[in-house]
Write a protein that holds these residues in place. Structure first.
Motif, PDB file in Angstrom:
ATOM      1  N   ARG A   1       0.833  -1.206   0.000  1.00  0.00           N
ATOM      2  CA  ARG A   1       0.000   0.000   0.000  1.00  0.00           C
ATOM      3  C   ARG A   1       0.864   1.250   0.000  1.00  0.00           C
ATOM      4  NH1 ARG A   1      -3.921  -0.210   4.821  1.00  0.00           N
ATOM      5  NH2 ARG A   1      -4.736   1.656   3.795  1.00  0.00           N
TER       6      ARG A   1
ATOM      7  N   TYR B   1       2.195   1.663  -3.442  1.00  0.00           N
ATOM      8  CA  TYR B   1       1.127   2.123  -4.328  1.00  0.00           C
ATOM      9  C   TYR B   1       0.914   3.628  -4.177  1.00  0.00           C
ATOM     10  CZ  TYR B   1      -3.565   2.766  -6.221  1.00  0.00           C
ATOM     11  OH  TYR B   1      -4.660   3.226  -6.925  1.00  0.00           O
ATOM     12  N   HIS B   2       0.775   4.076  -2.935  1.00  0.00           N
ATOM     13  CA  HIS B   2       0.487   5.493  -2.689  1.00  0.00           C
ATOM     14  C   HIS B   2       1.675   6.405  -3.000  1.00  0.00           C
ATOM     15  CE1 HIS B   2      -3.560   5.133  -1.223  1.00  0.00           C
ATOM     16  NE2 HIS B   2      -3.197   4.155  -0.416  1.00  0.00           N
TER      17      HIS B   2
ATOM     18  N   LEU C   1       4.954   1.700  -8.407  1.00  0.00           N
ATOM     19  CA  LEU C   1       3.977   0.711  -8.843  1.00  0.00           C
ATOM     20  C   LEU C   1       4.582  -0.653  -9.142  1.00  0.00           C
ATOM     21  CD1 LEU C   1       1.786   3.064 -11.036  1.00  0.00           C
ATOM     22  CD2 LEU C   1       1.473   2.426  -8.635  1.00  0.00           C
TER      23      LEU C   1
ATOM     24  N   ALA D   1       4.999  -2.232  -5.801  1.00  0.00           N
ATOM     25  CA  ALA D   1       3.686  -2.604  -5.268  1.00  0.00           C
ATOM     26  C   ALA D   1       3.191  -3.878  -5.935  1.00  0.00           C
ATOM     27  CB  ALA D   1       2.686  -1.467  -5.484  1.00  0.00           C
ATOM     28  N   GLU D   2       3.317  -3.936  -7.245  1.00  0.00           N
ATOM     29  CA  GLU D   2       2.877  -5.124  -7.978  1.00  0.00           C
ATOM     30  C   GLU D   2       3.608  -6.372  -7.497  1.00  0.00           C
ATOM     31  OE1 GLU D   2       2.812  -6.990 -12.499  1.00  0.00           O
ATOM     32  OE2 GLU D   2       3.327  -4.871 -12.240  1.00  0.00           O
TER      33      GLU D   2
ATOM     34  N   LEU E   1      -6.139  -4.112  -4.830  1.00  0.00           N
ATOM     35  CA  LEU E   1      -4.993  -3.212  -4.968  1.00  0.00           C
ATOM     36  C   LEU E   1      -4.119  -3.592  -6.158  1.00  0.00           C
ATOM     37  CD1 LEU E   1      -3.764  -0.700  -3.769  1.00  0.00           C
ATOM     38  CD2 LEU E   1      -2.423  -2.144  -2.238  1.00  0.00           C
TER      39      LEU E   1
ATOM     40  N   ARG F   1      -5.897  -2.240  -9.204  1.00  0.00           N
ATOM     41  CA  ARG F   1      -5.722  -0.787  -9.306  1.00  0.00           C
ATOM     42  C   ARG F   1      -4.291  -0.418  -9.670  1.00  0.00           C
ATOM     43  NH1 ARG F   1      -9.488   1.386  -4.367  1.00  0.00           N
ATOM     44  NH2 ARG F   1     -11.474   0.931  -5.388  1.00  0.00           N
ATOM     45  N   THR F   2      -3.336  -1.167  -9.151  1.00  0.00           N
ATOM     46  CA  THR F   2      -1.930  -0.923  -9.497  1.00  0.00           C
ATOM     47  C   THR F   2      -1.712  -1.136 -10.987  1.00  0.00           C
ATOM     48  OG1 THR F   2      -1.190  -1.568  -7.278  1.00  0.00           O
ATOM     49  CG2 THR F   2       0.454  -1.667  -9.039  1.00  0.00           C
TER      50      THR F   2
ATOM     51  N   ARG G   1      -3.188   1.713 -12.969  1.00  0.00           N
ATOM     52  CA  ARG G   1      -2.333   2.906 -12.934  1.00  0.00           C
ATOM     53  C   ARG G   1      -1.118   2.757 -13.840  1.00  0.00           C
ATOM     54  NH1 ARG G   1      -1.034   5.102  -7.046  1.00  0.00           N
ATOM     55  NH2 ARG G   1       0.068   6.655  -8.295  1.00  0.00           N
TER      56      ARG G   1
END
Length: 106
Positions: free
Chosen positions: A48, A51-52, A56, A59-60, A79, A82-83, A86
């Motif tokens: 998270r 991600y924020h 990315l 995060a992935e 998530l 959404r990743t 993005r």
């Protein structure tokens, strides 16, 4: 890291995350995850934070590891979807978003 310090570091990372210092949270939580890679809660919070802070790719990678270990982790599916969105990969995101919707009824 000693277990007591590990819990303190996790809490510190959580506080940085709550303060919306996502880069700082990621730095702290990366150490926690390195010391306790089996702890999925730490790994999810790290994902998270990545991600924020628009990290990315990282995060992935974390989210895929979480889903490898716990395929029923609904928030990780959301998530990851959404990743991928993005990263302008909507086709890759679709299965994860559908899976999350099926898990939650949304």
């Amino acid at each position: 890291m000693v277990i007591e310090n590990l819990a303190e570091e996790y809490e510190r990372g959580r506080l940085f995350f709550a303060a919306e210092d996502y880069i700082g949270a990621a730095r702290i939580l990366a150490g926690v995850v390195e010391a306790a890679p089996e702890n999925l809660a730490s790994r999810l919070l790290l994902a998270r934070a990545y991600y924020h802070s628009a990290q990315l790719g990282r995060a992935e990678a974390e989210l895929r590891l979480i889903l490898e270990r716990d395929p029923a982790e609904g928030y990780a599916c959301l998530l990851l979807g959404r990743t991928l969105q993005r990263q302008n990969r909507p086709k890759d995101a679709e299965p994860y978003l559908r899976l999350h919707a099926a898990m939650t009824g949304e």
